[in-house]
Design a protein around this motif. Structure first.
Motif, short mmCIF file in Angstrom:
data_model
loop_
_atom_site.label_atom_id
_atom_site.label_comp_id
_atom_site.label_asym_id
_atom_site.label_seq_id
_atom_site.Cartn_x
_atom_site.Cartn_y
_atom_site.Cartn_z
N THR A 109 0.81 -1.21 0.00
CA THR A 109 0.00 0.00 0.00
C THR A 109 0.84 1.27 0.00
OG1 THR A 109 -1.66 1.24 1.28
CG2 THR A 109 -0.17 -0.14 2.53
N SER A 110 0.28 2.32 -0.55
CA SER A 110 0.93 3.63 -0.53
C SER A 110 0.70 4.35 0.80
CB SER A 110 0.40 4.51 -1.67
OG SER A 110 0.75 3.96 -2.92
N SER A 111 -0.14 3.79 1.66
CA SER A 111 -0.43 4.43 2.94
C SER A 111 0.73 4.27 3.91
CB SER A 111 -1.69 3.83 3.57
OG SER A 111 -2.85 4.28 2.93
N SER A 112 0.68 5.05 4.99
CA SER A 112 1.70 4.96 6.03
C SER A 112 1.48 3.73 6.89
CB SER A 112 1.65 6.20 6.93
OG SER A 112 0.46 6.18 7.71
N LEU A 113 2.51 3.32 7.61
CA LEU A 113 2.39 2.19 8.52
C LEU A 113 1.35 2.47 9.60
CD1 LEU A 113 3.36 -0.58 9.50
CD2 LEU A 113 5.18 0.59 10.77
N ARG A 114 1.31 3.70 10.08
CA ARG A 114 0.36 4.06 11.13
C ARG A 114 -1.08 3.84 10.69
NH1 ARG A 114 -1.00 10.18 13.21
NH2 ARG A 114 -2.19 9.63 15.08
N LEU A 115 -1.44 4.37 9.52
CA LEU A 115 -2.81 4.22 9.04
C LEU A 115 -3.09 2.78 8.63
CD1 LEU A 115 -3.74 7.39 6.97
CD2 LEU A 115 -4.15 6.88 9.37
N LEU A 120 -6.06 -2.20 9.31
CA LEU A 120 -6.02 -3.67 9.36
C LEU A 120 -6.40 -4.20 10.73
CD1 LEU A 120 -2.81 -4.43 7.26
CD2 LEU A 120 -5.20 -4.35 6.51
N SER A 121 -5.98 -3.51 11.78
CA SER A 121 -6.32 -3.95 13.13
C SER A 121 -7.81 -3.81 13.39
CB SER A 121 -5.53 -3.14 14.17
OG SER A 121 -4.14 -3.36 14.03
N SER A 122 -8.40 -2.72 12.89
CA SER A 122 -9.82 -2.49 13.15
C SER A 122 -10.69 -3.54 12.46
CB SER A 122 -10.23 -1.09 12.68
OG SER A 122 -10.28 -1.00 11.27
N LYS A 123 -10.19 -4.14 11.39
CA LYS A 123 -10.96 -5.13 10.63
C LYS A 123 -10.42 -6.55 10.79
CE LYS A 123 -13.52 -1.81 9.29
NZ LYS A 123 -14.83 -1.62 9.98
N GLN A 124 -9.49 -6.75 11.73
CA GLN A 124 -8.93 -8.07 12.02
C GLN A 124 -8.36 -8.75 10.77
OE1 GLN A 124 -12.44 -7.56 13.37
NE2 GLN A 124 -11.19 -6.44 14.85
#
Length: 221
Positions: A109-115, A120-124
């Motif tokens: 992904t082009s997103s940051s590790l934080r986001l 991913l954590s919120s959706k397991q």
């Protein structure tokens, strides 16, 4: 050519995060007295954060640095995420089938590790993929092929044996430049993008051709 692994883009492909990012863009621009137009959104779509926010700065000649806008956008995204972020149609069933068929899978992904971690954590989902690559793992963002070449190397296979699932022109171009097998899955924000480089364009992640290309039965069976 046998396809032996799958690399997923994340935003707009696995989740409806482009919907959330549209609201983020609107709020960022509202605070500065501008409009978040479709043209600006298209100019930013699929790019890594630095390039994306530099496009925003150039669009309206904003006086701020890209990282200031980036940090502000992350805070807005996190504040909006709960209750607004959902898996895209067919995602969970496809993950089930890949696991049942023991096909390795990763996220690039082009997103940051934080986001990325937050989403991913919120959706397991984090525990369901072999590895995750973000913009912080690479020097050159999409449409440069670096992230997908890195993914193929991590899988231990030639890029030609890796299916890439992408929703944007920039991401699809990155996969093409890497030599991967490309399935473009447009969403409502990218339906007018050029996907001529793709092996095929799928209506959703439930498209039977995705399963057939991987030698799997459809719909999680």
């Amino acid at each position: 050519m046998t396809l032996r692994a799958v690399a997923f883009d994340m935003d707009g492909l696995m989740f409806n995060s482009e919907d959330v990012y549209t609201e983020v863009g609107k709020e960022l621009m509202r605070r500065r007295g501008f409009e978040f137009t479709k043209g600006l959104k298209d100019a930013m779509m699929g790019l890594p954060p630095k390039a994306s926010f530099k496009a925003m700065i150039a669009w309206y000649s904003l006086p701020e640095s890209w990282d200031v806008l980036y940090e502000e956008s992350e805070e807005i995204f996190l504040s909006l995420m709960d209750g607004a972020l959902w898996p895209m149609p067919g995602l969970l069933e496809l993950l089930d089938s890949l696991e049942q068929n023991q096909v390795p899978k990763a996220i690039a992904t082009s997103s940051s590790l934080r986001l990325t971690d937050a989403v991913l954590s919120s959706k397991q989902i984090r525990s369901r993929v072999d590895f995750v690559l973000t913009c912080e793992d690479i020097t050159h963002g999409k449409p440069d092929p670096e992230i997908y070449l890195m993914a193929a190397e991590r899988f231990g296979i030639p890029a030609a044996e890796m299916m890439v699932l992408e929703d944007s022109n920039a991401g699809s171009r990155a996969a093409a430049a890497a030599g991967a097998f490309i399935v473009s899955v447009p969403n409502s924000h990218t339906s007018d993008h050029d996907f001529s480089m793709a092996n095929f364009v799928a209506e959703s992640l439930a498209d039977p051709r995705i399963y057939e290309s991987l030698g799997m039965n459809g719909c999680g069976k």
